[in-house]
Design a protein around this motif. Structure first.
Motif, PDB file in Angstrom:
ATOM      1  N   ASN A  62      -3.934  36.929  30.164  1.00  0.00           N
ATOM      2  CA  ASN A  62      -4.964  36.064  29.869  1.00  0.00           C
ATOM      3  C   ASN A  62      -4.681  34.721  30.450  1.00  0.00           C
ATOM      4  OD1 ASN A  62      -6.369  38.013  28.260  1.00  0.00           O
ATOM      5  ND2 ASN A  62      -5.074  37.546  26.415  1.00  0.00           N
ATOM      6  N   PHE A  63      -5.689  34.114  30.733  1.00  0.00           N
ATOM      7  CA  PHE A  63      -5.628  32.818  31.516  1.00  0.00           C
ATOM      8  C   PHE A  63      -6.313  31.686  30.850  1.00  0.00           C
ATOM      9  CE2 PHE A  63      -5.909  36.559  34.231  1.00  0.00           C
ATOM     10  CZ  PHE A  63      -4.892  36.360  35.182  1.00  0.00           C
ATOM     11  N   SER A  64      -5.925  30.627  31.007  1.00  0.00           N
ATOM     12  CA  SER A  64      -6.647  29.179  30.517  1.00  0.00           C
ATOM     13  C   SER A  64      -6.485  28.333  31.641  1.00  0.00           C
ATOM     14  CB  SER A  64      -5.818  28.990  29.122  1.00  0.00           C
ATOM     15  OG  SER A  64      -4.493  28.415  29.222  1.00  0.00           O
ATOM     16  N   THR A  65      -7.474  27.414  31.595  1.00  0.00           N
ATOM     17  CA  THR A  65      -7.345  26.144  32.732  1.00  0.00           C
ATOM     18  C   THR A  65      -6.981  24.938  31.880  1.00  0.00           C
ATOM     19  OG1 THR A  65      -9.800  27.339  33.333  1.00  0.00           O
ATOM     20  CG2 THR A  65      -9.256  24.844  33.979  1.00  0.00           C
ATOM     21  N   VAL A 319      -0.736  23.086  26.526  1.00  0.00           N
ATOM     22  CA  VAL A 319      -0.761  24.348  26.924  1.00  0.00           C
ATOM     23  C   VAL A 319      -0.334  25.394  25.632  1.00  0.00           C
ATOM     24  CG1 VAL A 319      -0.519  24.101  29.365  1.00  0.00           C
ATOM     25  CG2 VAL A 319       1.394  24.427  27.781  1.00  0.00           C
ATOM     26  N   PRO A 320      -0.885  26.560  25.696  1.00  0.00           N
ATOM     27  CA  PRO A 320      -0.607  27.431  24.486  1.00  0.00           C
ATOM     28  C   PRO A 320       0.994  27.678  24.498  1.00  0.00           C
ATOM     29  CG  PRO A 320      -2.388  28.353  25.620  1.00  0.00           C
ATOM     30  CD  PRO A 320      -1.969  27.212  26.512  1.00  0.00           C
ATOM     31  N   SER A 323       2.548  30.561  26.743  1.00  0.00           N
ATOM     32  CA  SER A 323       2.549  30.338  28.218  1.00  0.00           C
ATOM     33  C   SER A 323       3.888  29.712  28.728  1.00  0.00           C
ATOM     34  CB  SER A 323       1.402  29.477  28.784  1.00  0.00           C
ATOM     35  OG  SER A 323       1.465  28.185  28.236  1.00  0.00           O
ATOM     36  N   SER A 356       0.569  24.718  20.231  1.00  0.00           N
ATOM     37  CA  SER A 356       0.499  24.268  21.539  1.00  0.00           C
ATOM     38  C   SER A 356       1.652  23.439  21.985  1.00  0.00           C
ATOM     39  CB  SER A 356      -0.780  23.363  21.868  1.00  0.00           C
ATOM     40  OG  SER A 356      -1.601  24.164  21.538  1.00  0.00           O
ATOM     41  N   VAL A 368      -5.235  26.735  36.781  1.00  0.00           N
ATOM     42  CA  VAL A 368      -4.977  27.817  35.895  1.00  0.00           C
ATOM     43  C   VAL A 368      -3.782  28.612  35.399  1.00  0.00           C
ATOM     44  CG1 VAL A 368      -6.058  30.303  35.515  1.00  0.00           C
ATOM     45  CG2 VAL A 368      -7.558  28.373  36.663  1.00  0.00           C
ATOM     46  N   SER A 371      -1.918  32.331  30.073  1.00  0.00           N
ATOM     47  CA  SER A 371      -1.655  32.083  28.623  1.00  0.00           C
ATOM     48  C   SER A 371      -0.918  33.144  27.918  1.00  0.00           C
ATOM     49  CB  SER A 371      -3.053  31.716  28.179  1.00  0.00           C
ATOM     50  OG  SER A 371      -3.740  32.514  28.231  1.00  0.00           O
ATOM     51  N   GLU A 372      -1.299  34.300  28.280  1.00  0.00           N
ATOM     52  CA  GLU A 372      -0.613  35.667  27.494  1.00  0.00           C
ATOM     53  C   GLU A 372      -0.214  36.520  28.465  1.00  0.00           C
ATOM     54  OE1 GLU A 372      -2.076  36.828  23.805  1.00  0.00           O
ATOM     55  OE2 GLU A 372      -3.471  35.342  23.795  1.00  0.00           O
TER      56      GLU A 372
END
Length: 381
Positions: A62-65, A319-320, A323, A356, A368, A371-372
């Motif tokens: 999984n990704f996050s910006t 950020v999570p 990650s 976080s 990017v 995140s998981e």
């Protein structure tokens, strides 16, 4: 076959067996390495992870910006309610004696100077007598000095007698001052003292009677425990403990929220009053005093509370926590370069909050990150 030939034959058999075993072990090892390379699903080139064509890892990522957010640093700790020292008084007898009268009851409001209890004390009588004797001797010395000054002014006095009168006046004035101070130490007004009168102990502050252990007829020693406690609890202190590593987040007058188990639906506001300059060597924490308004006296001295320290709002990259990975004393994340390449990037952090991690350096907005699922790519790191 001779004995020598038998020995040679046995040695040859053993060598053959060793070579065969070595070959088989090597083959198995290569097989395992090939299987690992096949099942890992990626290769590592420097700080870049490259997914293989048939890797099943990608579907599990999984990704996050990365983006900046409004953030308020929060720290939670346990605290205990204390009365403010300048609004708290333990009232004990200044002299040994017998209690004659009580003027207060539990919960009663008193003002500074209000009578609390009355005692008959031989020591107090002696202090009174010393004061009145000193006062009488001072008046006589004052009159004698004035008389000698008048005599010398009219030409019939003697300079030596005037000097003696001045010396005596100074001595008696000092004695009176000392006797007066001995009474004032115990909040007794010498000017309103009557010789032989019982000692009335008064409250030094305004507040409520929190404890009342006054017993009529009780004989009290000079070192007796306090008979009454008076405190003004419209404001109280919360004493909290903050770990030394988090003390940089605490700033004077930052907002503080106090939660009490007795009032689960209420949040009490407070302000940081003082941050101690000394670190407790056993707990590695710093004492922080929080001042709270307490108009209804809901916060009782000795009560345990939960303290939530809130720093001033600021912009930060969060950020999570899933990650971020740790190796020794360094932290890193995986930054997506394209569909199959991910850079292992070292970052600097400043703590965690609500799942976080606060990132202070190492990431830019718009990048990017994984995140998981990043744990699937760290087997060889």
């Amino acid at each position: 076959m001779t004995q020598t030939n038998k020995v040679r034959s046995n040695i040859t058999a053993l060598l053959l067996l060793a070579v065969t075993s070595s070959f088989l072990l090597h083959s198995c090892g290569n097989s395992k390495e090939e299987d690992h390379g096949h099942t890992a699903g990626y290769t590592i080139k420097g700080d870049t992870v490259v997914l293989t064509e048939n890797s099943n890892i990608k579907s599990k990522l999984n990704f996050s910006t990365v983006a900046e957010q409004d953030f308020v640093m929060e720290l939670t700790t346990a605290g205990i309610v204390r009365a403010i020292p300048t609004a708290y008084a333990e009232i004990a007898p200044p002299f040994a004696g017998r209690v004659l009268k009580s003027y207060v009851r539990l919960g009663q409001k008193v003002n500074a100077g209000s009578p609390v209890f009355e005692i008959s004390s031989p020591d107090y009588f002696n202090s009174q007598k010393e004061y009145f004797d000193a006062k009488q001797e001072f008046r006589q010395a004052e009159l004698n000095l004035k008389r000698q000054q008048d005599l010398l002014k009219n030409g019939v006095g003697v300079q030596r007698e005037l000097e003696e009168a001045e010396t005596e006046f100074t001595t008696k004035k000092s004695a009176l001052s000392n006797a007066s101070a001995a009474l004032k130490i115990f909040n007794i007004d010498p000017e309103n003292t009557v010789l032989g009168q019982a000692l009335i102990v008064v409250s030094p502050i305004r507040g409520d009677i929190l404890t009342n252990n006054i017993v009529i007829g009780q004989y009290l020693r000079e070192d007796a425990e306090p008979l009454a406690i008076v405190a003004e609890l419209s404001k109280v202190w919360i004493v909290g403990q903050v770990k030394e590593k988090d003390i940089r987040f605490i700033r004077g007058l930052d907002e503080v929220e106090v939660m009490v188990a007795a009032f689960p639906d209420r949040t009490i506001k407070g302000k940081i009053y003082h941050v101690n300059e000394i670190v407790n060597e056993e707990t590695r924490s710093v004492e922080v005093l929080v001042e709270c308004e307490n108009p209804n006296h809901d916060l009782k001295p000795g009560m345990y509370v939960t303290v939530l320290f809130k720093d001033t709002p600021e912009i930060a990259i969060l950020v999570p926590s899933k990650s971020v990975f740790q190796k020794e004393d360094k932290q890193f994340v995986f930054v997506k370069m394209d569909d199959t390449r991910f850079e292992k990037r070292q970052i600097e952090t400043a703590g965690t909050s609500n799942g976080s991690v606060i990132v202070t350096s190492g990431l830019r907005t718009g990048e990017v990150i994984v995140s998981e699922g990043g744990s699937l790519m760290i087997r060889n790191y």
